[in-house]
Design an enzyme around this catalytic site. Structure first.
Site, mmCIF file in Angstrom:
data_model
loop_
_atom_site.group_PDB
_atom_site.id
_atom_site.type_symbol
_atom_site.label_atom_id
_atom_site.label_comp_id
_atom_site.label_asym_id
_atom_site.label_seq_id
_atom_site.Cartn_x
_atom_site.Cartn_y
_atom_site.Cartn_z
ATOM 1 N N ASP A 102 1.250 -1.441 -0.110
ATOM 2 C CA ASP A 102 -0.325 -0.343 -0.145
ATOM 3 C C ASP A 102 1.252 0.955 -0.345
ATOM 4 O O ASP A 102 0.072 2.154 -0.574
ATOM 5 C CB ASP A 102 -0.958 0.077 1.437
ATOM 6 C CG ASP A 102 -1.742 -1.127 0.944
ATOM 7 O OD1 ASP A 102 -1.590 -2.417 1.043
ATOM 8 O OD2 ASP A 102 -3.216 -0.284 0.329
ATOM 9 N N ASN A 139 1.552 -2.688 4.208
ATOM 10 C CA ASN A 139 0.474 -3.791 3.121
ATOM 11 C C ASN A 139 -0.478 -4.491 4.385
ATOM 12 O O ASN A 139 0.470 -3.939 5.674
ATOM 13 C CB ASN A 139 1.536 -4.886 2.649
ATOM 14 C CG ASN A 139 0.148 -5.606 1.698
ATOM 15 O OD1 ASN A 139 -0.456 -5.146 0.823
ATOM 16 N ND2 ASN A 139 0.402 -7.246 1.419
HETATM 17 O O1 MRU Z 1 -7.502 -3.534 2.891
HETATM 18 P P1 MRU Z 1 -7.848 -3.413 1.693
HETATM 19 O O2 MRU Z 1 -8.313 -4.453 1.030
HETATM 20 O O3 MRU Z 1 -7.829 -2.625 0.674
HETATM 21 O O4 MRU Z 1 -6.278 -3.798 1.142
HETATM 22 C C1 MRU Z 1 -5.215 -4.199 0.675
HETATM 23 C C2 MRU Z 1 -4.405 -4.793 0.242
HETATM 24 O O5 MRU Z 1 -3.669 -4.267 1.258
HETATM 25 C C3 MRU Z 1 -3.337 -5.623 -1.371
HETATM 26 O O6 MRU Z 1 -3.031 -5.739 0.061
HETATM 27 C C4 MRU Z 1 -2.626 -4.153 -1.675
HETATM 28 O O7 MRU Z 1 -3.975 -2.867 -2.089
HETATM 29 C C5 MRU Z 1 -1.736 -4.319 -3.019
HETATM 30 S S1 MRU Z 1 -3.087 -4.702 -3.988
HETATM 31 C C6 MRU Z 1 -2.195 -4.893 -5.100
#
Ligand code: MRU
Length: 351
Positions: free
Chosen positions: A242, A252
């Site tokens: 992220d 992440n």
């Molecule tokens: O809370 P989320 O579902 O948005 O979190 C998503 C993640 O942590 C993913 O691993 C990250 O965004 C990478 S997506 C390619």
């Protein structure tokens, strides 16, 4: 990916989002009418995954522009800030919204019509999704070569955390893109998908994507990592990101850092797969990354059923930061970065 599963659809000047809260059992689209609906859909995770929230926000800014009778640099900035505040950790959101702001600012300076700015933003959104598909394909190829170098021609057992496939990225995916590409070339023996407490992106979304692609998998609880790795069940681990700081520290989904620590103990290679839009070179390290804290009922309840005793306390950090020293490699569209080599990230990004 089937047409019916696109997480974001822009059609006839309208934005539709696949409601990921209802997956895997219901595939329902919601129409997003304005900036407020869009920001709320991001906060409430109708749409989620770092790349997809960035793309959604671009179309949300286009809808906002269309609803204005007059634009100024100040009201554009306020609207952009409202969108950016929807979720704090994934840098892709501010990255894309700030690029929308630049488009709006330049257009206002040139006295462009609101309709023209609206169309420019929609075209910008379309282009980012198209480019993301190309970048994900590059990353999948880099990940595949890396696996081939490490393990040769046999089939590989891979593990992943959270959801990083087409539902998170709008196309192929990042970490799951590597896995899906390796599978298409006949190299995947089995995938272990972390259930990803508390929001269950692994159980609900990654398993849904793996099933659709007929990739053999098992859902495992995060606590099973040590068991699986110590029994030699996993050759390599691939996760998304992220926000990646200048030194390679990576935010992440919560549980990623724990998995990286276990991987380091058992010497299992641990890769982060993310486009450059997930890099934040304005911060030196992971200590500067804001971690989203989410509602505690995501932990104490399951689909409205109360699990914990009334009044139970809980804390719900939605992300954690993996120390760059635990990351074997960061795979981006420009290749493989070894985060333990100081300056590698900045060098690759400025290539
Ligand atoms: O809370 P989320 O579902 O948005 O979190 C998503 C993640 O942590 C993913 O691993 C990250 O965004 C990478 S997506 C390619």
């Amino acid at each position: 990916m089937t047409e019916s599963c696109l997480p974001i659809i822009w059609r006839d000047n309208k934005l539709y989002l696949l409601d990921q809260r209802l997956l895997p059992h219901e595939e329902t689209y919601v129409e997003i009418a304005n900036l407020r609906d869009c920001a709320l859909a991001i906060t409430e995770m109708v749409v989620r995954g770092a790349p997809c929230i960035g793309f959604t926000a671009i179309y949300g800014m286009a809808l906002w522009v269309k609803g204005q009778s007059k634009l100024s640099i100040e009201n554009c900035r306020t609207a952009c800030d409202e969108m950016i505040s929807a979720r704090p950790t994934a840098v892709n959101l501010s990255f894309e919204v700030n690029r929308c702001f630049d488009i709006m600012k330049d257009s206002i300076k040139m006295n462009a019509d609101i309709e023209v700015i609206f169309r420019d933003l929609v075209a910008f959104g379309d282009e980012q999704i198209k480019q993301s598909n190309e970048k994900n394909t590059c990353m999948a190829q880099v990940g595949f070569s890396e696996l081939k170098k490490l393990f040769g021609d046999r089939k590989w057992n891979l593990m992943t955390h959270c959801n990083t496939g087409f539902l998170a990225c709008g196309s192929l995916g990042t970490a799951l893109g590597v896995i899906s590409h390796a599978h298409s070339l006949g190299h995947v023996e089995h995938v272990y998908a972390d259930e990803t407490r508390p929001y269950l992106q692994g159980t609900r979304l990654t398993a849904f994507e793996l099933s659709k692609e007929k990739i053999p998998y098992s859902i495992v609880v995060e606590g099973a990592a040590s068991y699986l790795l110590s029994h030699g069940k996993v050759d390599a681990i691939f996760v998304g990101a992220d926000r990646i700081a200048s030194n390679g520290d990576t935010a992440n989904k919560i549980g990623t850092a724990t998995l990286a620590i276990v991987a380091s103990h058992y010497k299992v290679p641990f890769y982060v797969v993310a486009p450059i839009s997930s890099f934040d070179l304005t911060i030196p390290d992971g200590k500067h990354i804001e971690i989203e804290m989410r509602a505690i009922n995501e932990i104490t309840e399951l689909k409205g059923i109360k699990l914990a005793p009334a009044g139970a306390h809980s804390i719900n950090p939605s992300f954690d930061v993996t120390d760059h020293k635990l990351i074997t490699g960061i795979i981006c569209e420009k290749g493989l970065i070894t985060p333990s080599r100081a300056g590698d990230l900045v060098r690759v990004v400025t290539l």
